[in-house]
Each structure stands twice: as structure tokens, then as C-alpha cells.
Design an enzyme around this catalytic site. Structure first.
Site, PDB file in Angstrom:
ATOM      1  N   ALA A 280      28.047  18.528 -58.073  1.00 41.51           N
ATOM      2  CA  ALA A 280      27.375  17.341 -58.748  1.00 41.51           C
ATOM      3  C   ALA A 280      28.150  16.767 -60.250  1.00 41.51           C
ATOM      4  O   ALA A 280      27.660  15.854 -60.643  1.00 41.51           O
ATOM      5  CB  ALA A 280      25.974  17.902 -59.438  1.00 41.51           C
ATOM      6  N   GLY A 283      28.259  14.396 -63.396  1.00 38.13           N
ATOM      7  CA  GLY A 283      26.741  13.809 -63.409  1.00 38.13           C
ATOM      8  C   GLY A 283      26.295  12.425 -63.404  1.00 38.13           C
ATOM      9  O   GLY A 283      25.163  12.266 -63.434  1.00 38.13           O
ATOM     10  N   LYS A 285      26.133  10.624 -60.739  1.00 39.11           N
ATOM     11  CA  LYS A 285      25.136  10.475 -59.593  1.00 39.11           C
ATOM     12  C   LYS A 285      23.919  11.246 -59.820  1.00 39.11           C
ATOM     13  O   LYS A 285      22.851  10.675 -59.377  1.00 39.11           O
ATOM     14  CB  LYS A 285      25.833  10.705 -58.207  1.00 39.11           C
ATOM     15  CG  LYS A 285      27.145  10.140 -58.064  1.00 39.11           C
ATOM     16  CD  LYS A 285      27.690  10.274 -56.775  1.00 39.11           C
ATOM     17  CE  LYS A 285      29.074   9.642 -56.547  1.00 39.11           C
ATOM     18  NZ  LYS A 285      30.047   9.916 -57.633  1.00 39.11           N
ATOM     19  N   CYS A 395      35.778   9.416 -52.600  1.00 45.41           N
ATOM     20  CA  CYS A 395      36.481   8.151 -53.086  1.00 45.41           C
ATOM     21  C   CYS A 395      37.777   8.202 -52.566  1.00 45.41           C
ATOM     22  O   CYS A 395      39.078   8.051 -53.414  1.00 45.41           O
ATOM     23  CB  CYS A 395      36.565   8.326 -54.684  1.00 45.41           C
ATOM     24  SG  CYS A 395      37.269   9.994 -55.344  1.00 45.41           S
TER      25      CYS A 395
END
Length: 463
Positions: A280, A283, A285, A395
Site C-alpha cells: 500500500a 498511500g 491509492k 508501472c
């Protein structure tokens, strides 16, 4: 080694007086202003190109390369600018330097080559006075026992670059600025024209994009930005400190590349649903999922990164259940309604903001990361309940870390299916939707608006 210029036999206007025979050269005790920054840039460039060391870690003010930690904030910014320009344009800089030499530099003269690249990057691509770049490069040569004998060469070569700058830049204008392995890989996947467009797009630094909690147009108007097809707000020619912008202290928005904002939006309406964001940190998203009304569990295996995530959420006034755990060891009691897995990857899609990536990664890294992603995705699929949805993203520009890996997982997972993304739901980004209904952005897309990162994302549903 002979320069193709008579000046190779001349003297620098900053050359030192001849020293008496028998006396060793001793540099001045106090370095010239800006010299330490150039020395740091040269050392770090060598670490990136020769040792494949990631740039960001070395530029960290607290824990980075010792040469960086000793510099002022202004000098650290200068080093970053020099290195970003040098890495973005490295093939062209090297071609220019090679064209000015009758014979190549000695095989072991790596530090000399890096010194020349650092100086040339300033003269060709940055707003640094030529005389300053030349003077400091010559001084740097004289202070390094390995390069002292090349000081006149450095002076002559760089002075010639200053005189012939426009012609030299024009001579390399068509040369793609990517390492050969990476350009070949992009060509094989996207075709030659698209690969060249990606190479050209990475020469432009990434814009600053914001994800807002609500009302993108309102914040675009307030911050002199524009709303992109992703719903992100792109700032127009912003220069300054992000925390000084309106809305920062209030937590109304956060910095997040437009492409990185896509995966969370693929869930649709998740209000009131139990959602987990795996891998995560930092943060962005996670914040999106919370702002969309979900009950979010954020999982991160790095304690320092989890702490950073918690700090970011606190600024935004958002709350999540933050869990410190390795993804493969994460076994919740109840399955989730939706899961976002933004997996670790080669990050080749982020080279506009991380120009070291093509120079520090290679085919072996991509293959190794693809294997890890497959393990993570297979485990993730076990954590979602019937009717639930998994969004997988990263990505990378390479299908080995995206399309190919997902197809392999789905081929032997009969309880799961790919959910096609409808291009009609993404006006302005229709070209990013593949025939199978997956997202595939590249840095060359939205070129008129300033581009975006390369991203892959797909939606997988449990039957």
C-alpha cells in the site's frame, strides 16, 4: 588521445601557474563554490551507470550517498537536476563526446568519462553558464589524481562544446535516448514508431498531478490547473514548494501521477465494501479507496514505509486499518469484497520522473520481478470472496510483468475471469484500452497535455 581541435594544446584561462620541477601538485584547501556538487554528481552518476545503484536512495538528504549528505539543500537540488538531465540524454551526450575525440578515452577512465558527462549535461541541457561548467570541471580534474593529466583535454573538449553547441545538438537530435536493450524491448512490444515516441516522451520531466477528494474542476480552477481524463488535476507550469499550495494543509488533495490514479477507479462503486490495498505505501491509492467510501485495510511489509503511509493519511484526514505484514504471509479471517494489488515491478513506466531506471534495470530484473508478481497475484486471488474483484496493476511497460503474466495465471484459474474495461468509460484515453479490455498507458500518451506514466492494470472477478 588527441582532440580534433587545436585548443587541445592550449591552456585553460583558469590554468594554474607552472609548478617548480620536483614538487607535487597540491590542490587549494578551499574548494570553489559549486565544486562539491559537481564531485557528488560525478560519483553518483558512476554508481548509477556502472554499479546499477538506484538514484533516489543515493539522493536522500538523511540516508543517501555521503557526498550528498554534506551538501546544502540548494546544492542537492543542483545535483539532482544535473543527474536527471545527464541520464535522460545520456546516449546523446556520449555521442557528442565521442565525436570530439580522435581516439576513445582509456578503458579504465570511467571517472573521467562521468566528469565529462556531468559537465556536458550542464552546458547542453541546463541553464548553467558554460564558463562555470568548464572551470569547475577543470578544477575537478586537477583535484583527482586519476584525472589530473587529462585537465587540458577536459578544458579543450568542453570549450569546443560551448562554441559548437547548436550544431552538436542538431547532430544527435535523432538519436533515441534509451539504452539499446530497453529500446529493442520496447520496439518488439510496441513497434518502432511507438518505441521512439516513448523514448522522446521521457526527455520531458513529469508534470505534477493531484488527486482530489472531490470536485476536480473546482481545484483545477483554484490551482491554475486542468482536469485530465483520469480525473486528476494537472498543475500548469508550477514552480515552488507543494506544501505552500492551497488545500495542502487541509488535506484536500495529494500528489499522484495521473496514470497511478487509474487502478483504484476501476472498481466502480465500492462504498461500504471491505477493500484491501496490498503493497500500500506510500498511500495514494489507499487514500483514493477511502475517499470512495470503502472500509480499507492497508497492508505494507516495510515498517518505515507503513509509517510514511500513516503520516500521509493523517495529513489527509483519512483512516484505514494499517497492517504490517508480508503479502504472502497475510491471511485475513474473512475474504475481502475487493482487492487492489499494485505489485512491485521494474518501474520502467516511471522513467520521466526516475530517469535512472532504464540504466539500473535489465532483462534479468524484469524476469525476476514477473515471477514475484505471479506469486503475489496467485495468493491475492485467494483473499477475495465470491463475486469479489481484484485489480492488478504496476508501472512497468513490459508485458512480462503485465499481460503475459496475468494470462498465464488466468489460464489455470477457472474460478476467475478477466473483466473487460469499456473504452467508452474513459474518454480521452480510449487508446489505452487493449483489445482484451486491459489498461496499458505509455509515457507518450496524452502528449499534448504533458504525458503520463506507463501503467498496466486489469480487473479480475471471482466467479
Amino acid at each position: 588521445m588527441v582532440l580534433t581541435d587545436d585548443e587541445s594544446r592550449g591552456k585553460s584561462r583558469n590554468a594554474r601557474p607552472a609548478r617548480p620541477a620536483g614538487r607535487s601538485y597540491r590542490p587549494d584547501p578551499e574548494p570553489k563554490a559549486g565544486l562539491d556538487a559537481r564531485i557528488a554528481a560525478t560519483k553518483i552518476l558512476g554508481a548509477v551507470v556502472d554499479k546499477k545503484t538506484p538514484l533516489d536512495g543515493m539522493l536522500d538528504a538523511e540516508h543517501g550517498n555521503p557526498a550528498i549528505r554534506e551538501l546544502s539543500e540548494a546544492d542537492r537540488s543542483l545535483v539532482r537536476a544535473i543527474l536527471h538531465s545527464a541520464l535522460r540524454h545520456l546516449p546523446r551526450i556520449e555521442a557528442i563526446l565521442d565525436s570530439l575525440l580522435d581516439t576513445p578515452l582509456p578503458e579504465g577512465a570511467r571517472s573521467l568519462k562521468h566528469l565529462l558527462i556531468v559537465a556536458a549535461a550542464q552546458m547542453l541541457y541546463l541553464d548553467v553558464p558554460d564558463h562555470s561548467a568548464v572551470d569547475l570541471a577543470v578544477e575537478q580534474s586537477n583535484r583527482d589524481p586519476r584525472n589530473r593529466r587529462f585537465a587540458k583535454l577536459v578544458n579543450a573538449l568542453l570549450r569546443r562544446i560551448g562554441r559548437e553547441k547548436d550544431a552538436l545538438l542538431q547532430s544527435v537530435d535523432a538519436l533515441p535516448c534509451l539504452p539499446a536493450w530497453f529500446l529493442d524491448r520496447l520496439t518488439a512490444v510496441y513497434g518502432r514508431d511507438a518505441a521512439l515516441a516513448i523514448a522522446e516522451a521521457q526527455l520531458q520531466p513529469a508534470a505534477i498531478d493531484l488527486t482530489v477528494k472531490q470536485d476536480s474542476q473546482l481545484w483545477a480552477d483554484r490551482l491554475n490547473g486542468k482536469v485530465l481524463p483520469t480525473g486528476s488535476v494537472r498543475l500548469e507550469k508550477f514552480r515552488g514548494a507543494i506544501p505552500t499550495l492551497e488545500g495542502f494543509d487541509d488535506g484536500a488533495w495529494w500528489v499522484q501521477d495521473a496514470a497511478a490514479a487509474i487502478p483504484a477507479r476501476l472498481f466502480g462503486d465500492i462504498s461500504g465494501k471491505r477493500v484491501t490495498d496490498l503493497c500500500a505505501a506510500p498511500g495514494g491509492k489507499t487514500a483514493q479507496l477511502i475517499a470512495m467510501g470503502a472500509e480499507v485495510t492497508a497492508v505494507e511489509q516495510s515498517q518505515s514505509r507503513l509509517k510514511r503511509l500513516e503520516g500521509n493519511l493523517a495529513r489527509l484526514g483519512l483512516k484505514a486499518d494499517c497492517v504490517l505484514a508480508s503479502l504472502l504471509d497475510f491471511h485475513p479471517e474473512k475474504p475481502f469484497d475487493a482487492i487492489l494489488l499494485d505489485a512491485p515491478c521494474s518501474s520502467t513506466g516511471t522513467m520521466r520522473r526516475h530517469p535512472d531506471v532504464p540504466w539500473t534495470k535489465g532483462p534479468a530484473d524484469i524476469a525476476k520481478l514477473a515471477e514475484l508478481q505471479e506469486k503475489l497475484l496467485r495468493h491475492t486471488l485467494t483473499l477475495v470472496g465470491p463475486g469479489g474483484v481484484v485489480v492488478f496493476s504496476n508501472c512497468s511497460l513490459d508485458p512480462l510483468e503485465g499481460e503475459d503474466m496475468v494470462a498465464r495465471v488466468l489460464a489455470d484459474s477457472p474460478d476467475y475471469r478477466r473483466v473487460a474495461i469499456d473504452a467508452a468509460d474513459w474518454p480521452g484515453l480510449e487508446e489505452a484500452i487493449t483489445p482484451l479490455g486491459e489498461f496499458r498507458t505509455t509515457p507518450a500518451m496524452l502528449a499534448d497535455a504533458g504525458g503520463l506514466d506507463g501503467f498496466y492494470a486489469c480487473v479480475i472477478a471471482k466467479i
